[in-house]
Design a protein around this motif. Structure first.
Motif, PDB file in Angstrom:
ATOM      1  N   ASN A  14       0.841  -1.189   0.000  1.00  0.00           N
ATOM      2  CA  ASN A  14       0.000   0.000   0.000  1.00  0.00           C
ATOM      3  C   ASN A  14       0.887   1.253   0.000  1.00  0.00           C
ATOM      4  O   ASN A  14       1.804   1.364   0.819  1.00  0.00           O
ATOM      5  CB  ASN A  14      -0.905   0.000   1.237  1.00  0.00           C
ATOM      6  N   GLU A  15       0.597   2.186  -0.905  1.00  0.00           N
ATOM      7  CA  GLU A  15       1.345   3.447  -0.911  1.00  0.00           C
ATOM      8  C   GLU A  15       1.121   4.235   0.386  1.00  0.00           C
ATOM      9  O   GLU A  15       1.981   5.008   0.805  1.00  0.00           O
ATOM     10  CB  GLU A  15       0.916   4.309  -2.094  1.00  0.00           C
ATOM     11  N   PHE A  16      -0.030   4.040   1.016  1.00  0.00           N
ATOM     12  CA  PHE A  16      -0.286   4.694   2.299  1.00  0.00           C
ATOM     13  C   PHE A  16       0.497   3.957   3.373  1.00  0.00           C
ATOM     14  O   PHE A  16       0.234   2.789   3.687  1.00  0.00           O
ATOM     15  CB  PHE A  16      -1.777   4.682   2.631  1.00  0.00           C
ATOM     16  N   GLY A  17       1.513   4.610   3.894  1.00  0.00           N
ATOM     17  CA  GLY A  17       2.349   3.992   4.913  1.00  0.00           C
ATOM     18  C   GLY A  17       3.445   3.097   4.390  1.00  0.00           C
ATOM     19  O   GLY A  17       4.199   2.528   5.181  1.00  0.00           O
ATOM     20  N   ALA A  18       3.542   2.932   3.052  1.00  0.00           N
ATOM     21  CA  ALA A  18       4.509   1.977   2.471  1.00  0.00           C
ATOM     22  C   ALA A  18       4.379   0.619   3.157  1.00  0.00           C
ATOM     23  O   ALA A  18       5.365  -0.021   3.522  1.00  0.00           O
ATOM     24  CB  ALA A  18       5.933   2.509   2.568  1.00  0.00           C
ATOM     25  N   GLU A  19       3.131   0.173   3.317  1.00  0.00           N
ATOM     26  CA  GLU A  19       2.853  -1.000   4.148  1.00  0.00           C
ATOM     27  C   GLU A  19       2.655  -2.260   3.305  1.00  0.00           C
ATOM     28  O   GLU A  19       1.808  -2.297   2.401  1.00  0.00           O
ATOM     29  CB  GLU A  19       1.606  -0.759   4.998  1.00  0.00           C
ATOM     30  N   HIS A  43      -1.136  -4.281   9.075  1.00  0.00           N
ATOM     31  CA  HIS A  43      -0.480  -5.458   8.493  1.00  0.00           C
ATOM     32  C   HIS A  43       1.005  -5.507   8.844  1.00  0.00           C
ATOM     33  O   HIS A  43       1.494  -6.490   9.381  1.00  0.00           O
ATOM     34  CB  HIS A  43      -0.584  -5.435   6.961  1.00  0.00           C
ATOM     35  N   ALA A  44       1.705  -4.418   8.481  1.00  0.00           N
ATOM     36  CA  ALA A  44       3.168  -4.380   8.612  1.00  0.00           C
ATOM     37  C   ALA A  44       3.636  -2.932   8.552  1.00  0.00           C
ATOM     38  O   ALA A  44       4.310  -2.525   7.607  1.00  0.00           O
ATOM     39  CB  ALA A  44       3.817  -5.194   7.502  1.00  0.00           C
ATOM     40  N   PRO A  45       3.303  -2.122   9.544  1.00  0.00           N
ATOM     41  CA  PRO A  45       3.626  -0.696   9.471  1.00  0.00           C
ATOM     42  C   PRO A  45       5.126  -0.413   9.539  1.00  0.00           C
ATOM     43  O   PRO A  45       5.896  -1.160  10.133  1.00  0.00           O
ATOM     44  CB  PRO A  45       2.904  -0.111  10.681  1.00  0.00           C
ATOM     45  N   VAL A  46       5.511   0.701   8.902  1.00  0.00           N
ATOM     46  CA  VAL A  46       6.862   1.232   9.001  1.00  0.00           C
ATOM     47  C   VAL A  46       6.914   2.175  10.202  1.00  0.00           C
ATOM     48  O   VAL A  46       6.060   3.056  10.353  1.00  0.00           O
ATOM     49  CB  VAL A  46       7.253   1.989   7.718  1.00  0.00           C
ATOM     50  N   LEU A  47       7.897   1.994  11.071  1.00  0.00           N
ATOM     51  CA  LEU A  47       8.019   2.779  12.291  1.00  0.00           C
ATOM     52  C   LEU A  47       9.099   3.841  12.091  1.00  0.00           C
ATOM     53  O   LEU A  47      10.278   3.528  11.937  1.00  0.00           O
ATOM     54  CB  LEU A  47       8.384   1.865  13.471  1.00  0.00           C
ATOM     55  N   PHE A  48       8.678   5.102  12.077  1.00  0.00           N
ATOM     56  CA  PHE A  48       9.593   6.220  11.865  1.00  0.00           C
ATOM     57  C   PHE A  48       8.870   7.502  12.245  1.00  0.00           C
ATOM     58  O   PHE A  48       7.687   7.652  11.915  1.00  0.00           O
ATOM     59  CB  PHE A  48      10.037   6.287  10.396  1.00  0.00           C
ATOM     60  N   PRO A  49       9.516   8.441  12.925  1.00  0.00           N
ATOM     61  CA  PRO A  49      10.923   8.499  13.336  1.00  0.00           C
ATOM     62  C   PRO A  49      11.176   7.996  14.751  1.00  0.00           C
ATOM     63  O   PRO A  49      12.233   8.267  15.310  1.00  0.00           O
ATOM     64  CB  PRO A  49      11.227   9.990  13.231  1.00  0.00           C
ATOM     65  N   ILE A  50      10.202   7.288  15.336  1.00  0.00           N
ATOM     66  CA  ILE A  50      10.441   6.639  16.625  1.00  0.00           C
ATOM     67  C   ILE A  50       9.959   5.200  16.546  1.00  0.00           C
ATOM     68  O   ILE A  50       9.133   4.835  15.692  1.00  0.00           O
ATOM     69  CB  ILE A  50       9.742   7.364  17.805  1.00  0.00           C
ATOM     70  N   VAL A  51      10.473   4.398  17.447  1.00  0.00           N
ATOM     71  CA  VAL A  51      10.011   3.026  17.661  1.00  0.00           C
ATOM     72  C   VAL A  51       9.409   2.974  19.061  1.00  0.00           C
ATOM     73  O   VAL A  51      10.013   3.450  20.019  1.00  0.00           O
ATOM     74  CB  VAL A  51      11.168   2.023  17.541  1.00  0.00           C
ATOM     75  N   ARG A  75       3.720   5.588   9.173  1.00  0.00           N
ATOM     76  CA  ARG A  75       2.681   4.599   8.884  1.00  0.00           C
ATOM     77  C   ARG A  75       1.346   5.246   8.520  1.00  0.00           C
ATOM     78  O   ARG A  75       0.463   4.567   7.987  1.00  0.00           O
ATOM     79  CB  ARG A  75       2.498   3.657  10.080  1.00  0.00           C
ATOM     80  N   ASP A  76       1.195   6.530   8.819  1.00  0.00           N
ATOM     81  CA  ASP A  76      -0.057   7.234   8.547  1.00  0.00           C
ATOM     82  C   ASP A  76       0.123   8.345   7.520  1.00  0.00           C
ATOM     83  O   ASP A  76      -0.633   9.318   7.508  1.00  0.00           O
ATOM     84  CB  ASP A  76      -0.632   7.808   9.848  1.00  0.00           C
ATOM     85  N   SER A  88       9.608  -5.180  -8.155  1.00  0.00           N
ATOM     86  CA  SER A  88      10.185  -4.261  -7.175  1.00  0.00           C
ATOM     87  C   SER A  88       9.441  -2.932  -7.192  1.00  0.00           C
ATOM     88  O   SER A  88       8.838  -2.550  -8.190  1.00  0.00           O
ATOM     89  CB  SER A  88      11.675  -4.032  -7.448  1.00  0.00           C
ATOM     90  N   VAL A  89       9.529  -2.237  -6.054  1.00  0.00           N
ATOM     91  CA  VAL A  89       8.984  -0.884  -5.964  1.00  0.00           C
ATOM     92  C   VAL A  89       9.781  -0.115  -4.913  1.00  0.00           C
ATOM     93  O   VAL A  89      10.220  -0.683  -3.907  1.00  0.00           O
ATOM     94  CB  VAL A  89       7.477  -0.887  -5.606  1.00  0.00           C
ATOM     95  N   THR A  90      10.000   1.172  -5.172  1.00  0.00           N
ATOM     96  CA  THR A  90      10.617   2.074  -4.209  1.00  0.00           C
ATOM     97  C   THR A  90       9.646   3.198  -3.908  1.00  0.00           C
ATOM     98  O   THR A  90       9.135   3.849  -4.831  1.00  0.00           O
ATOM     99  CB  THR A  90      11.939   2.664  -4.753  1.00  0.00           C
ATOM    100  N   LEU A  91       9.395   3.418  -2.616  1.00  0.00           N
ATOM    101  CA  LEU A  91       8.445   4.424  -2.159  1.00  0.00           C
ATOM    102  C   LEU A  91       9.177   5.481  -1.347  1.00  0.00           C
ATOM    103  O   LEU A  91      10.127   5.168  -0.618  1.00  0.00           O
ATOM    104  CB  LEU A  91       7.357   3.773  -1.308  1.00  0.00           C
ATOM    105  N   LEU A  92       8.727   6.727  -1.432  1.00  0.00           N
ATOM    106  CA  LEU A  92       9.425   7.857  -0.816  1.00  0.00           C
ATOM    107  C   LEU A  92       8.469   8.702   0.013  1.00  0.00           C
ATOM    108  O   LEU A  92       7.368   9.047  -0.433  1.00  0.00           O
ATOM    109  CB  LEU A  92      10.053   8.732  -1.906  1.00  0.00           C
ATOM    110  N   LEU A  93       8.920   9.052   1.220  1.00  0.00           N
ATOM    111  CA  LEU A  93       8.231  10.025   2.075  1.00  0.00           C
ATOM    112  C   LEU A  93       9.229  11.114   2.436  1.00  0.00           C
ATOM    113  O   LEU A  93      10.364  10.824   2.821  1.00  0.00           O
ATOM    114  CB  LEU A  93       7.708   9.361   3.347  1.00  0.00           C
ATOM    115  N   THR A  94       8.802  12.391   2.311  1.00  0.00           N
ATOM    116  CA  THR A  94       9.612  13.518   2.748  1.00  0.00           C
ATOM    117  C   THR A  94       8.820  14.335   3.755  1.00  0.00           C
ATOM    118  O   THR A  94       7.616  14.138   3.931  1.00  0.00           O
ATOM    119  CB  THR A  94      10.028  14.403   1.560  1.00  0.00           C
TER     120      THR A  94
END
Length: 290
Positions: A14-19, A43-51, A75-76, A88-94
């Motif tokens: 999912n592009e939302f959250g790169a999940e 499902h499998a959230p990305v944790l950033f910038p804290i854990v 993740r949000d 393959s896919v590469t996703l970017l958040l700034t």
């Protein structure tokens, strides 16, 4: 939703959250937890910038106080697709106006998924987009169905760790870390799963930078996963307690929740990572599905 596919596996991201939201085998077996909100809505959230969690959901930095909820904001947020191929896919958040109210740093966070045969590689890249130092933590939180293919129950599954040895466990006094009260978990033999293992939250292993593989398998069939880490200092194993949830998470972490005695200053945060101006941090893990 982004699809990656080869002759063995179909992966959805999912592009939302790169999940990561699905890994399905050709026989129809679904490996990834399907986010039933009765137990856990992700499902499998990305944790950033804290854990994990901050004390009182806040921290201070250079005289200012910032609010941030558990596991951060990546993740949000909607990620942008930088590159998408068949496998393959590469996703970017700034940073954006909203993130800067919570986290006063300019950054680029990339998440890359690459499918090869029976393995999915997940790579993270964090770049400091300014000339000032940047402080951050990073983590992954993939959940896996237990059972995978409808046979057996939670207690029929086990986790095996390589290398086989006793690992230092960093206990949680929920929701905070207590690295001053280290314990031991014996992984010279497989750890049989039961829900009571998680009555004090996640089992957090201090890997000390050692290359490590955690295998989740069962006694009823040959299905399983093996998650391999090369550079993660910590890994968490979690299932929500006291819910009898039919899934388990194996979580590579480059950071930890605030300690029980944290002073709230971001620069003093235990296990924090620092990037100087324009520097980049790279990390990742691989999952084999069988």
């Amino acid at each position: 939703m982004i699809t990656l596919k080869n002759q063995y596996l179909t992966v959805l991201v999912n592009e939302f959250g790169a999940e990561l939201t699905s890994v399905r085998a050709e026989d129809g077996s679904e490996y990834v937890w399907q986010a039933d909100p009765t137990y856990w809505k992700r499902h499998a959230p990305v944790l950033f910038p804290i854990v994990g969690r901050l004390k009182d959901n806040q921290y201070s930095y250079q005289g200012n106080t910032y609010e941030m909820t558990q596991h951060g904001f990546a993740r949000d947020n909607q990620f942008q697709i930088e590159d998408h191929q068949e496998t393959s896919v590469t996703l970017l958040l700034t940073e954006n106006a909203e993130t800067l109210t919570k986290y006063p740093f300019k950054f680029q966070l990339r998440v890359r998924f690459e499918l090869k045969d029976h393995e999915l590689g997940v790579r993270f890249s964090v770049k400091n987009s300014s000339d000032k130092s940047m402080l951050f933590s990073l983590g992954a939180h993939p959940g896996f169905n237990v059972p995978f293919a409808g046979e057996g129950g939670f207690n029929d599954y086990f986790i095996r760790v390589a290398p086989k040895k006793a690992y230092q466990r960093i206990p949680l006094k929920p929701p905070y870390s207590d690295p001053n009260d280290l314990q031991e978990l014996d992984f010279t033999k497989p750890l049989a799963l039961n829900h009571d293992l998680f009555d004090s939250d996640a089992l957090v292993l201090d890997l000390k930078g050692q290359q490590t593989t955690l295998m989740l398998a069962n006694t009823h069939n040959d299905h399983g996963i093996a998650l391999s880490l090369k550079d993660a200092p910590y890994v968490g194993v979690w299932s929500p307690y006291p819910k009898q949830a039919p899934f388990i998470c194996i979580e590579p972490w480059w950071g930890l929740a605030d300690t029980v005695d944290a002073d709230g200053k971001l620069e003093d945060k235990f296990a924090i990572n620092r990037l100087f101006g324009e520097q980049q941090f790279d990390a990742g893990y691989q999952i084999s599905f069988f």
